[in-house]
Design a protein around this motif. Structure first.
Motif, short mmCIF file in Angstrom:
data_model
loop_
_atom_site.label_atom_id
_atom_site.label_comp_id
_atom_site.label_asym_id
_atom_site.label_seq_id
_atom_site.Cartn_x
_atom_site.Cartn_y
_atom_site.Cartn_z
N ASP A 178 18.30 -37.38 -9.83
CA ASP A 178 18.70 -37.82 -8.50
C ASP A 178 19.12 -36.69 -7.58
O ASP A 178 19.31 -36.93 -6.38
CB ASP A 178 19.85 -38.83 -8.61
CG ASP A 178 19.48 -40.06 -9.42
OD1 ASP A 178 18.27 -40.36 -9.50
OD2 ASP A 178 20.39 -40.71 -9.97
N HIS A 179 19.26 -35.48 -8.10
CA HIS A 179 19.80 -34.41 -7.27
C HIS A 179 18.97 -33.11 -7.31
O HIS A 179 18.92 -32.41 -6.30
CB HIS A 179 21.24 -34.10 -7.67
CG HIS A 179 22.17 -35.26 -7.44
ND1 HIS A 179 22.73 -35.55 -6.22
CD2 HIS A 179 22.63 -36.22 -8.29
CE1 HIS A 179 23.49 -36.62 -6.31
NE2 HIS A 179 23.47 -37.04 -7.56
N ASP A 180 18.37 -32.77 -8.43
CA ASP A 180 17.49 -31.60 -8.45
C ASP A 180 16.19 -31.94 -7.73
O ASP A 180 15.74 -33.09 -7.77
CB ASP A 180 17.17 -31.18 -9.89
CG ASP A 180 18.27 -30.35 -10.53
OD1 ASP A 180 18.93 -29.59 -9.79
OD2 ASP A 180 18.48 -30.46 -11.75
N PRO A 181 15.57 -30.96 -7.06
CA PRO A 181 14.30 -31.25 -6.39
C PRO A 181 13.22 -31.66 -7.38
O PRO A 181 13.08 -31.07 -8.45
CB PRO A 181 13.96 -29.92 -5.69
CG PRO A 181 14.79 -28.89 -6.38
CD PRO A 181 16.01 -29.59 -6.86
N GLN A 182 12.45 -32.68 -7.03
CA GLN A 182 11.43 -33.21 -7.92
C GLN A 182 10.41 -32.15 -8.30
O GLN A 182 9.93 -32.11 -9.43
CB GLN A 182 10.74 -34.40 -7.26
CG GLN A 182 11.68 -35.55 -6.90
CD GLN A 182 12.21 -36.28 -8.13
OE1 GLN A 182 11.47 -36.94 -8.83
NE2 GLN A 182 13.51 -36.14 -8.37
N MET A 183 10.06 -31.28 -7.35
CA MET A 183 9.04 -30.27 -7.64
C MET A 183 9.52 -29.22 -8.64
O MET A 183 8.72 -28.47 -9.20
CB MET A 183 8.56 -29.59 -6.35
CG MET A 183 9.59 -28.72 -5.65
SD MET A 183 8.93 -27.99 -4.12
CE MET A 183 7.60 -26.99 -4.74
N ALA A 184 10.82 -29.18 -8.90
CA ALA A 184 11.35 -28.27 -9.90
C ALA A 184 11.44 -28.91 -11.27
O ALA A 184 11.76 -28.24 -12.25
CB ALA A 184 12.73 -27.77 -9.48
N LEU A 185 11.14 -30.22 -11.35
CA LEU A 185 11.30 -30.94 -12.60
C LEU A 185 9.97 -31.35 -13.24
O LEU A 185 9.73 -31.09 -14.41
CB LEU A 185 12.14 -32.20 -12.38
CG LEU A 185 13.57 -32.03 -11.88
CD1 LEU A 185 14.20 -33.40 -11.64
CD2 LEU A 185 14.40 -31.23 -12.87
N PHE A 186 9.11 -31.99 -12.46
CA PHE A 186 7.95 -32.68 -13.03
C PHE A 186 6.66 -31.91 -12.79
O PHE A 186 6.48 -31.29 -11.73
CB PHE A 186 7.84 -34.08 -12.43
CG PHE A 186 9.06 -34.92 -12.69
CD1 PHE A 186 9.27 -35.51 -13.92
CD2 PHE A 186 10.03 -35.09 -11.70
CE1 PHE A 186 10.40 -36.27 -14.18
CE2 PHE A 186 11.16 -35.86 -11.95
CZ PHE A 186 11.35 -36.45 -13.19
N SER A 187 5.74 -31.99 -13.77
CA SER A 187 4.50 -31.23 -13.67
C SER A 187 3.38 -31.91 -14.46
O SER A 187 3.02 -31.49 -15.56
CB SER A 187 4.70 -29.80 -14.19
OG SER A 187 3.54 -29.03 -13.95
N GLY A 188 2.84 -32.98 -13.89
CA GLY A 188 1.69 -33.64 -14.50
C GLY A 188 2.06 -34.58 -15.63
O GLY A 188 3.21 -34.73 -16.02
N GLU A 189 1.03 -35.22 -16.17
CA GLU A 189 1.23 -36.24 -17.19
C GLU A 189 1.87 -35.69 -18.46
O GLU A 189 2.66 -36.37 -19.11
CB GLU A 189 -0.11 -36.90 -17.52
CG GLU A 189 -0.64 -37.78 -16.40
CD GLU A 189 0.28 -38.93 -16.06
OE1 GLU A 189 0.78 -39.59 -17.00
OE2 GLU A 189 0.53 -39.17 -14.86
N ASP A 190 1.51 -34.45 -18.83
CA ASP A 190 2.09 -33.87 -20.06
C ASP A 190 3.14 -32.81 -19.77
O ASP A 190 3.69 -32.21 -20.69
CB ASP A 190 0.99 -33.29 -20.95
CG ASP A 190 0.25 -32.12 -20.31
OD1 ASP A 190 0.54 -31.79 -19.13
OD2 ASP A 190 -0.63 -31.55 -20.98
N GLY A 191 3.42 -32.57 -18.50
CA GLY A 191 4.45 -31.60 -18.12
C GLY A 191 4.00 -30.15 -18.13
O GLY A 191 4.78 -29.25 -17.81
#
Length: 306
Positions: A227-240
């Protein structure tokens, strides 16, 4: 001579007269910290006692070990405002505006990823590797730099290094530049996957803490991050692993033969990431390494010699 306090049992109520003082009443602040700890624990905060003490120290302008010195008359009711924010799972670092990383105190807040303790072991490995190189002035590139924690730690602990920090997000760059102001780190606005073509073949070490959480695991991410870290810094595709695959290509382009790449990953990806740095892609000595909790945490590889 009659004692001024404690009657015939001795000064301070010590029945043996040994000079030891009986414990006094607990300070208001320490009592409030204990209550705050219970509230944070009930809210599911992972480290309730530490956070309650850290917020008390922040609000009252003292160190955690000095909380007992705060007078009851100096208790600041804003402490409970800070506790309510943490109770709602706002990151501790957003409330205090600071994050500690190795020997650094960094400014952080909304728009930038808060550096985690597990990344310190990643950076420690990289610093040892750079120091061991037979290079007078090593060149280091930090991709997906965020707050600048990695780049600044390396610049501080390897004084003869030249360090570049690359960050794409304009929101995060505000914090990168704040933290890097006055340092030897050069900050670049840009995509990690297309970064610094002017340095192709000249870099001694590329390091990154990229996004690596699979999109399918969104619901399992802690509220502080989700809820607080930027999404682009967390998620990267279906397998990450999408960004890590791109960093593999960028690192191979930037590194000199024999140069090193260091990439953090999730503890569930230890069996996958080293395979991205394959011999067929021009790498050697690809390996995984554990963090301080002995969980797979980062992969390293060396650019193969021609």
């Amino acid at each position: 001579m009659q004692p001024s306090h404690g009657g015939p049992t001795g000064a301070g109520g010590d029945p043996q007269g040994s000079g030891r003082r009986a414990p006094g009443p607990r300070s208001l602040l320490l009592a409030e910290v204990a209550q705050a700890t219970r509230r944070l624990a009930d809210a599911g905060v992972p480290s309730p006692r530490f956070d309650a003490e850290e917020l008390a120290a922040y609000v009252h302008g003292v160190k955690r070990g000095e909380l007992h010195t705060v007078k009851d008359s100096d208790f600041d009711a804003r402490y409970w405002e800070a506790i309510a924010r943490r109770e709602a799972r706002e990151p501790l670092q957003h409330i205090t505006g600071r994050a500690f990383f190795r020997y650094l105190e960094l400014q952080v807040g909304p728009g930038v990823f808060v550096p985690r303790p597990e990344t310190e072991s990643v950076v420690g490995w990289a610093i040892d590797a750079v120091r061991a190189m037979d290079v007078v002035e090593p060149v280091v590139v930090d991709l997906c730099a965020g707050s600048g924690a990695i780049a600044l730690a390396i610049a501080q602990e390897v004084p003869r290094s030249t360090v570049h920090a690359v960050e794409l997000s304009e929101d995060a760059l505000v914090w990168t530049r704040k933290n890097a102001a006055g340092s030897r780190v050069t900050v670049h606005a840009g995509d990690a996957l297309r970064a610094l073509p002017e340095l192709d073949g000249q870099v001694d070490l590329v390091i990154s803490n990229p996004p690596y959480i699979p999109l399918t695991e969104w619901e399992y991410v802690s509220p502080e991050a989700r809820d607080h870290d930027p999404q682009m810094a967390l998620f990267s595709g279906e397998d990450g692993l999408d960004t890590i695959r791109g960093i593999e290509r960028t690192a191979h382009r930037l590194l000199r033969p024999g140069g090193l790449v260091v990439v953090e990953h999730a503890d569930t990806q230890g069996g996958q990431v080293p395979w991205i740095f394959s011999e067929e892609s021009g790498w050697a000595d690809a390996a995984d390494h554990p963090d301080l909790n002995n969980r797979p945490r980062f992969a390293t590889a060396r650019k193969a010699l021609p």
